[in-house]
Design an enzyme around this catalytic site. Structure first.
Site, short mmCIF file in Angstrom:
data_model
loop_
_atom_site.label_atom_id
_atom_site.label_comp_id
_atom_site.label_asym_id
_atom_site.label_seq_id
_atom_site.Cartn_x
_atom_site.Cartn_y
_atom_site.Cartn_z
N HIS A 115 0.69 -1.33 -0.07
CA HIS A 115 -0.03 0.01 -0.02
C HIS A 115 0.94 1.28 0.04
O HIS A 115 1.92 1.41 0.07
CB HIS A 115 -0.95 -0.08 1.34
CG HIS A 115 -0.35 0.28 2.52
ND1 HIS A 115 -0.82 0.39 3.55
CD2 HIS A 115 1.01 0.00 2.88
CE1 HIS A 115 -0.45 0.80 4.55
NE2 HIS A 115 0.86 0.25 4.40
N CYS A 149 6.05 5.59 4.31
CA CYS A 149 4.58 4.82 4.07
C CYS A 149 4.09 5.66 2.80
O CYS A 149 3.30 5.21 2.18
CB CYS A 149 3.73 4.93 5.11
SG CYS A 149 4.31 3.85 6.31
N HIS A 181 4.83 0.01 -0.49
CA HIS A 181 5.58 -0.75 0.27
C HIS A 181 4.72 -1.73 0.84
O HIS A 181 3.37 -1.59 0.87
CB HIS A 181 6.28 0.00 1.51
CG HIS A 181 5.24 0.46 2.38
ND1 HIS A 181 4.54 1.49 2.21
CD2 HIS A 181 5.01 0.30 3.72
CE1 HIS A 181 3.62 1.89 3.02
NE2 HIS A 181 4.00 1.01 4.08
N HIS A 208 3.30 -5.05 3.76
CA HIS A 208 3.59 -5.67 5.18
C HIS A 208 2.87 -7.01 5.12
O HIS A 208 2.21 -7.35 4.34
CB HIS A 208 2.69 -4.74 5.99
CG HIS A 208 2.63 -3.42 6.25
ND1 HIS A 208 3.67 -2.95 7.12
CD2 HIS A 208 2.62 -2.28 5.61
CE1 HIS A 208 3.84 -1.76 7.17
NE2 HIS A 208 2.95 -1.17 6.35
N ASP A 234 -4.86 -10.52 0.07
CA ASP A 234 -3.39 -11.45 -0.02
C ASP A 234 -2.79 -11.02 -1.39
O ASP A 234 -3.48 -11.50 -2.23
CB ASP A 234 -3.84 -12.77 0.47
CG ASP A 234 -2.46 -13.38 0.53
OD1 ASP A 234 -1.61 -12.75 1.29
OD2 ASP A 234 -2.39 -14.48 0.59
N HIS A 235 -1.47 -10.71 -1.13
CA HIS A 235 -0.90 -10.46 -2.42
C HIS A 235 -1.43 -9.41 -3.14
O HIS A 235 -1.33 -9.70 -4.46
CB HIS A 235 -0.46 -11.86 -3.04
CG HIS A 235 0.64 -12.51 -2.23
ND1 HIS A 235 0.08 -13.45 -0.95
CD2 HIS A 235 2.10 -12.57 -2.41
CE1 HIS A 235 1.27 -13.78 -0.58
NE2 HIS A 235 2.36 -13.43 -1.18
N GLU A 248 -0.08 -4.68 11.86
CA GLU A 248 0.58 -4.27 10.82
C GLU A 248 2.16 -4.52 10.95
O GLU A 248 2.94 -4.79 10.01
CB GLU A 248 0.52 -2.63 10.64
CG GLU A 248 1.21 -2.10 9.32
CD GLU A 248 0.88 -0.84 9.17
OE1 GLU A 248 0.14 -0.38 8.07
OE2 GLU A 248 1.43 0.19 9.56
#
Length: 137
Positions: free
Chosen positions: A17, A36, A42, A44, A82-83, A127
């Site tokens: 994100h 960020c 980037h 998480h 996810d991903h 996070e």
């Protein structure tokens, strides 16, 4: 006397994100969001806890069937997040900054409509191992 019981399902997903406010100048975005705000995003490794709270059903012995809860989280949240790049791939974040707070809120509202109205739902989203949010609170 009846007591409420909490059932908790832990899951994991990876997402990218960028925290950015389109109404601000680049300088202010960098000042507020720092690393960020990377224009190239980037990622998480999120840890998710979904807590369902309610009274145990006398017939089943469950608050909620954990298989049903697991399947619900997989199909409604993990398959969607996810991903993925949250800013680009997830409709809810096209106009909403994908902060941990907002991600937890979106997950709550996605799942809440599929959980019995008599049950409470709480979301805890990590996070990082040291930074997490809870919704609602």
């Amino acid at each position: 006397m009846k007591y409420k019981t909490a059932v908790v399902r832990k899951e994991h997903f990876n997402s990218a994100h960028r925290l950015h406010n389109v109404n601000w100048a680049d300088e202010k975005n960098i000042q507020v969001f720092g690393k960020c705000n990377n224009p190239n995003f980037h990622g998480h490794n999120y840890e998710l806890e979904v807590k369902v709270i309610g009274f145990v059903n006398n017939e089943t012995g469950y608050v909620i069937d954990t298989k049903i809860l697991s399947d619900l989280i997989k199909t409604k949240v993990l398959d969607k997040f996810d991903h993925k790049n949250l800013n680009l791939d997830v409709e809810e974040f096209k106009q909403l900054n994908p902060t941990a707070e907002n991600i937890a809120m979106v997950i709550y509202f996605i799942l809440k409509k599929h959980i019995d109205k008599d049950l409470e739902l709480k979301i805890k989203l990590y996070e990082t191992p040291r930074n997490f949010v809870e919704f609602p609170y």
